[in-house]
Design a protein around this motif. Sequence first.
Motif, PDB file in Angstrom:
ATOM      1  N   ARG A 292      25.890 -60.239 -30.749  1.00  0.00           N
ATOM      2  CA  ARG A 292      25.031 -59.853 -31.877  1.00  0.00           C
ATOM      3  C   ARG A 292      23.645 -60.488 -31.732  1.00  0.00           C
ATOM      4  O   ARG A 292      22.618 -59.834 -31.938  1.00  0.00           O
ATOM      5  CB  ARG A 292      25.691 -60.304 -33.182  1.00  0.00           C
ATOM      6  CG  ARG A 292      24.843 -60.094 -34.447  1.00  0.00           C
ATOM      7  CD  ARG A 292      24.738 -58.631 -34.821  1.00  0.00           C
ATOM      8  NE  ARG A 292      23.950 -58.459 -36.015  1.00  0.00           N
ATOM      9  CZ  ARG A 292      24.448 -58.493 -37.263  1.00  0.00           C
ATOM     10  NH1 ARG A 292      25.742 -58.722 -37.456  1.00  0.00           N
ATOM     11  NH2 ARG A 292      23.662 -58.295 -38.312  1.00  0.00           N
ATOM     12  N   GLU A 451      17.731 -56.902 -39.833  1.00  0.00           N
ATOM     13  CA  GLU A 451      18.229 -58.050 -39.064  1.00  0.00           C
ATOM     14  C   GLU A 451      17.506 -59.354 -39.406  1.00  0.00           C
ATOM     15  O   GLU A 451      17.530 -60.290 -38.605  1.00  0.00           O
ATOM     16  CB  GLU A 451      18.082 -57.766 -37.560  1.00  0.00           C
ATOM     17  CG  GLU A 451      19.056 -56.734 -37.023  1.00  0.00           C
ATOM     18  CD  GLU A 451      20.485 -57.243 -36.981  1.00  0.00           C
ATOM     19  OE1 GLU A 451      20.729 -58.405 -37.363  1.00  0.00           O
ATOM     20  OE2 GLU A 451      21.375 -56.487 -36.562  1.00  0.00           O
ATOM     21  N   SER A 454      19.800 -62.445 -39.240  1.00  0.00           N
ATOM     22  CA  SER A 454      20.234 -62.728 -37.869  1.00  0.00           C
ATOM     23  C   SER A 454      19.096 -63.314 -37.044  1.00  0.00           C
ATOM     24  O   SER A 454      19.291 -64.254 -36.267  1.00  0.00           O
ATOM     25  CB  SER A 454      20.757 -61.454 -37.192  1.00  0.00           C
ATOM     26  OG  SER A 454      21.900 -60.969 -37.860  1.00  0.00           O
TER      27      SER A 454
END
Length: 475
Positions: A292, A451, A454
């Motif tokens: 990821r 994102e 992340s």
Amino acid sequence: MSSSPYRSLGKNTAIFAIGTFGSKAISFFMLPVFTRVLTQADYGKIDIITTSISLLLPLLTLNIVEAVFRFTLDKGSLEEKQAIFTSALTVGTAGFLCLLCFIPVFIHFGVSGQLLVAFLALFLIDIIHGITKVLIRAEQRLRLFAVSDIIHTAVFASTGIVLVAVLKMGVIGYLSSQIIAVTISTAVLFLFGSVGKYIAPSAFKVAQIKVMIKYSLPLVPNALAWWIMSASDRYMLAFFLGFSSTGIYAVAHKFPMLLSVLNGVFYQAWQISSIDQFNSPDRKQFYSNVFRALSTLMFLGTIAFSLALRPFVILMTGEGFQEAWRFVPFLILGTVFHSFSQFFGVGYLAAKKTGGAFRTSGIGAAANIGTNLLLIPLIGIQAASISTAMAFFIMWIARLIETRKYFSVSIDWVRLTVEISLVLASLMMVYFGLVGALIQIVCLIVFIILEGKSIGAVLKKVWIAFCERGKNKKD
């Protein structure tokens, strides 16, 4: 779950980054010099020669460097490592002697005189350098590994300026710079890595060579397949369109290098961490989290770079090479899927099941060759970049499916599909001027929204890794 695997991966990535970013930056910024001194045909010849070496090295040495890395990680005693290193040098020497048998063939195709000597010298020193460098990496002497990279590139850049730009030695000057740089880098590894202690004729064992070749031999066709996807385009372009097209395509290939550096830094550290954690009960979570993070950074880097791609390529190249920007978008897309393929390919190494690596690489190579043969006569250089992206995408999917027998990775396919679509849209907008740039900005904003957490988590871990390295250095 302990954070130690992430800390180890982050620390190793940070160390590799210091050496790799510095060396690749110097190498990349030599591009304006070489593209303003060398002709398209000269650059094409250099690319064909270096590409040929990258093909012949794994074939003639049976890709023994892969066995050196994997087996050195498992061995603890000096005697065992001496057997590994001495055996690898023996196989490498045999490979070079095999190459000498083909000298009449090289001469027949016009590779003779100084060019032939330079080719053979570069091949030989590349064998020694490759085996030595991978030993140092397997020993996890990563700072020395990084420093040798910087020294290699700094020497190549300085000698390249003198021999190519000042003395106008052309192709021979470029190859001579490579030979000098690799030789000095190898000497640094031998001197500061005490590599001489691993050379012991008494440690030579036929049984050791057999075990190593059994591991590395299935990786030879795999290396060939990787070569087909990454480099065979040059030969087809030279055949259909001539050396000038090969030169332009080689320059276009330099720009995805900015993104591949990120992957290259990560991959070297990932090889170590993935093998260390292969038998861990938390392997699935660790592998999933790392993938990821990798996909997030590769996508972010791709979209951000696409915003400045066209003017940057024009700025960095000489007048005869400026059309190279047209072929960069698909090559960058190929670099993204290349990174995904490498991520899953490590599973073969960790499980010591290297035969599967060839099967999936062969699928990608077949797609590459077929697309090139079909499209190069129709659309020229762009066909080579399209075939590269397509081949690496197909290979990634094949590896994702096949490596499930060794490990599994949890993937949010809806999110990943949306993000790949954003990346593809941003790259294609390079061809549409101002309107395209506005759409690219929208793609970047949407990606950051998707994102954001992340990205923040990855950057935080990278920062912690750098800080810990700095603290340990002071201590």
